[in-house]
Scaffold this active site. Structure first.
Site, mmCIF file in Angstrom:
data_model
loop_
_atom_site.group_PDB
_atom_site.id
_atom_site.type_symbol
_atom_site.label_atom_id
_atom_site.label_comp_id
_atom_site.label_asym_id
_atom_site.label_seq_id
_atom_site.Cartn_x
_atom_site.Cartn_y
_atom_site.Cartn_z
ATOM 1 N N HIS A 91 12.096 -4.070 -4.397
ATOM 2 C CA HIS A 91 10.872 -4.720 -3.548
ATOM 3 C C HIS A 91 11.246 -3.982 -1.958
ATOM 4 O O HIS A 91 9.575 -3.274 -2.161
ATOM 5 C CB HIS A 91 11.569 -5.863 -2.151
ATOM 6 C CG HIS A 91 10.846 -6.268 -1.422
ATOM 7 N ND1 HIS A 91 9.993 -7.052 -1.242
ATOM 8 C CD2 HIS A 91 10.311 -5.873 0.101
ATOM 9 C CE1 HIS A 91 9.512 -8.381 -0.426
ATOM 10 N NE2 HIS A 91 9.879 -7.091 0.568
ATOM 11 N N GLU A 92 11.616 -2.898 -1.480
ATOM 12 C CA GLU A 92 11.457 -1.919 -0.979
ATOM 13 C C GLU A 92 11.266 -0.853 -1.509
ATOM 14 O O GLU A 92 10.423 0.183 -0.655
ATOM 15 C CB GLU A 92 12.843 -1.803 -0.211
ATOM 16 C CG GLU A 92 13.347 -3.562 0.475
ATOM 17 C CD GLU A 92 12.587 -3.339 1.743
ATOM 18 O OE1 GLU A 92 11.192 -2.715 2.128
ATOM 19 O OE2 GLU A 92 12.547 -4.533 2.064
ATOM 20 N N HIS B 239 7.084 -1.605 -1.182
ATOM 21 C CA HIS B 239 6.589 -0.829 -0.161
ATOM 22 C C HIS B 239 6.760 1.147 -0.027
ATOM 23 O O HIS B 239 5.396 1.662 0.516
ATOM 24 C CB HIS B 239 7.417 -1.226 0.695
ATOM 25 C CG HIS B 239 7.355 -2.563 1.112
ATOM 26 N ND1 HIS B 239 6.530 -3.570 1.472
ATOM 27 C CD2 HIS B 239 7.591 -3.703 1.682
ATOM 28 C CE1 HIS B 239 6.869 -4.857 1.708
ATOM 29 N NE2 HIS B 239 7.564 -4.911 1.534
ATOM 30 N N HIS C 186 3.154 1.965 -2.353
ATOM 31 C CA HIS C 186 1.925 1.750 -1.767
ATOM 32 C C HIS C 186 1.524 2.842 -0.843
ATOM 33 O O HIS C 186 1.001 3.426 -0.588
ATOM 34 C CB HIS C 186 2.680 0.732 -1.426
ATOM 35 C CG HIS C 186 1.320 -0.715 -0.813
ATOM 36 N ND1 HIS C 186 1.114 -1.753 -0.671
ATOM 37 C CD2 HIS C 186 0.093 0.294 -1.125
ATOM 38 C CE1 HIS C 186 -0.165 -1.481 -0.133
ATOM 39 N NE2 HIS C 186 -1.083 -0.873 -0.213
#
Ligand SMILES: [Zn+2]
Length: 597
Positions: A386-387, A390, A393
């Site tokens: 998940h991190e 981020h 991105h």
């Protein structure tokens, strides 16, 4: 069981982030701090003259934001790695004070630019020397019809504190004053209910414990229904006041306008999710069977139904798993993930004083950072995926955008992170395809996160929309009308399988997000977009990946809806949400089969 948490100084630096990539030492930090202070002064000197030399004023303003954001990132991460460090506390306090100074120093810019004729601003937006500021200028123009003359804007700004009061009153009540009764715990002992222990209690395998916690939680809010209704109604009135002042036709239009989201997106979401309620009902029927119940009650919705598939994995294995799961994103993406691991982007393990949880943070011009509190299990592996979503991105955006467009909208903020999580789940489902226990566990986990993120948040989105419509029409907003509305929505979403117990009608009173109006729908749209993107990447491969990277690189150079179109998803079209919901429906089917094996 609890092992002593080590002091930061005794931990292996191999697993710590390199903040020295931002500032090599305190002298470098101080020099940057001094330059930012100079820039504040230089910007102040433009007050009253911004319309005469707009390019210089805008350039200086963005230069200051960039300097402040780097100083702030550094100071914040420096404190987060060890909150007990007094020097780090002092550093963050200094940067925060400077940020306030910078903000007030630049407050004149937008109003002064707006004194220029619209044609002039439009021509500036097209001119090559303003290339990096095109979005800033077109946004200024777009918002102009809803921007008031300077003295009135000042008045609105000063009303802000009053308008925030209902939410602040709710927080105080909810965090501090609400008197919860004693409830029964799993060990048979009685003790006080709290927000912190409600989660574990409602997930208890002991049904009477769940029911007791549910009734105590909802019942307590029910007792204060008049008070909480007054708080929420104050929030609605504040929204209506701003809507009228800023000349919008509805509160929803006003909220969505900020992120350039058409209202059709909100409607599409509700339509597609409503259409998929039968699929959620199938999941609820499985739940009812697994629990062996004649009647499924609202307090049974979070009880565990699948035996834990507790896969231990250390950090190295977790990282390798993420690399394998994200292989469909291509070699370039993987090489960046390896850099993140090997070049000090990630702060991995807990230490004394370290901030809890996990996040990713940007440092424009350096590289993204990730804070974790890794433990050796599957959940931490998922958090890692998940991190890193981020972080990458941010990396793609910052690599491809100048600073003024290097941030991305709230509307897409969770898309890349969730895409990675979904790819990880799909990878693990493949890997453990022969193992019905693991398959059931993974399917159920996916179904639960879908149910709580997409179905539940969409139900919330319907509630706050209808509550605002009620208030906008001038109809009475009472504890009865709001509770009836919320109970009705629960019947719509759960009624086909569940006994919708009356106290659930009071649940709306305990949702803090309702004081940030029209925000929760973003969880649902973001999740659906991510599921649709991951599905497309797995089906179409390279071409889909190329589009996805364009999305990751877009920043705020285009509106978020357009950025998502690069990745092949159209949030205006209910078919997008519907396609994500098909993945949900397939997973429910897969769970049913795995349980039969
Ligand atoms: Zn996130």
């Amino acid at each position: 069981m609890t092992k002593e948490i080590p002091a930061r100084g005794t931990c292996d630096p191999k697993y710590q982030w390199h903040l020295t990539d931002i500032f090599a030492d305190s002298a470098a930090f101080e020099a940057a701090f001094g330059r930012a202070k100079e820039t504040v002064k230089a910007l102040e000197a433009f007050q009253g003259r911004a319309a005469e030399r707009p390019l210089d004023a805008i350039t200086l303003s963005f230069s200051l934001s960039r300097q402040i954001s780097l100083l702030y990132s550094y100071a914040m991460m420096n404190l987060d790695q060890d909150s007990g460090n007094a020097a780090a506390q002092a550093l963050l306090a200094r940067v925060s004070a400077l940020a306030v100074e910078a903000q007030s120093a630049g407050a004149f810019l937008e109003p002064e630019l707006l004194t220029l004729p619209a044609e002039t601003l439009r021509a500036m937006a097209e001119a090559p020397e303003y290339r990096d500021y095109r979005v800033f200028l077109t946004e200024l123009l777009r918002r102009q019809p809803h921007t008031l003359p300077a003295p009135e804007e000042k008045l609105l700004a000063s009303a802000g504190e009053v308008l925030r009061a209902p939410g602040e009153v709710f927080d105080m009540f909810d965090d501090l004053d609400i008197p919860f009764p004693d409830v029964m715990f799993e060990d048979g002992e009685k003790g006080p209910l709290s927000h912190a222990n409600y989660g574990p209690l409602i997930r208890s395998r002991d049904r009477s414990v769940r029911q007791g916690a549910f009734e105590a939680m909802m019942g307590t809010f029910g007792k204060f229904a008049s008070t909480v209704t007054a708080m929420y109604s104050g929030n609605l009135k504040g929204d209506i006041f701003l809507m009228k002042a800023r000349r919008f036709s509805s509160c929803r239009e006003m909220s969505l306008y900020q992120n350039q989201i058409p209202e059709a997106v909100y409607d599409s979401l509700i339509k597609a999710v409503s259409d998929a309620i039968p699929a959620m009902n199938r999941a609820l029927r499985i739940r009812k069977e697994c629990l062996g119940l004649d009647t499924l009650h609202m307090w049974d919705l979070y009880a565990p139904i699948i035996a834990d598939f507790d896969r231990r994995m250390d950090y190295a294995e977790a990282y390798d798993t993420v690399l394998a799961a994200l292989k469909p994103l291509g070699e370039e993406y993987l090489s960046l993930l390896r850099r993140a691991r090997d070049e000090g982007w990630v702060d991995v393990f807990p230490n004394r004083g370290k901030r809890s949880g996990a996040y990713s943070n940007s440092a424009y011009g350096v590289h993204p950072y990730v804070l974790l509190n890794h433990v050796n299990n599957l959940e931490s592996c998922s958090t890692l995926a998940h991190e890193l979503g981020h972080a990458l991105h941010t990396w793609y955006t910052e690599k491809n955008q100048p600073f003024p467009t290097a941030d991305y909208s709230l509307f897409v903020a969770e898309v890349a992170s969730t895409t990675n999580e979904v790819l990880l789940t799909r990878y693990l489902l493949d890997k453990f395809a022969e193992d019905p226990k693991a398959t059931a566990f993974l399917c159920n986990q996916f179904i639960e996160s879908f149910r709580t993120t997409v179905f539940r948040q969409t139900m919330f989105a319907e509630f706050e929309w209808q509550a605002h419509v009620l208030a906008e029409k001038g109809e009475p907003v009472t504890k009865e009308s709001l509770t009836k509305l919320y109970l009705g929505l629960n019947k719509k979403y759960y009624g086909a399988v569940c006994e919708v117990d009356e106290p659930i009608g009071w649940e709306w009173m305990r949702i803090p997000h309702f004081y940030r109006s029209f925000y929760v729908y973003v969880y649902a749209t973001g999740y659906c977009a991510a599921v649709a993107i991951a599905d497309r990447i797995l089906r179409e491969g390279e071409e889909a990946v190329a589009g996805y990277k364009r999305f990751l690189s877009a920043g705020s150079s285009v509106p978020p809806i357009e950025a998502l179109r690069f990745a092949g998803v159209d949030m205006n079209d209910p078919a997008t949400v519907a396609s994500a919901l098909r993945v949900f429906s397939d997973t429910v089917e897969r769970l049913r089969k795995a349980l039969q094996e």
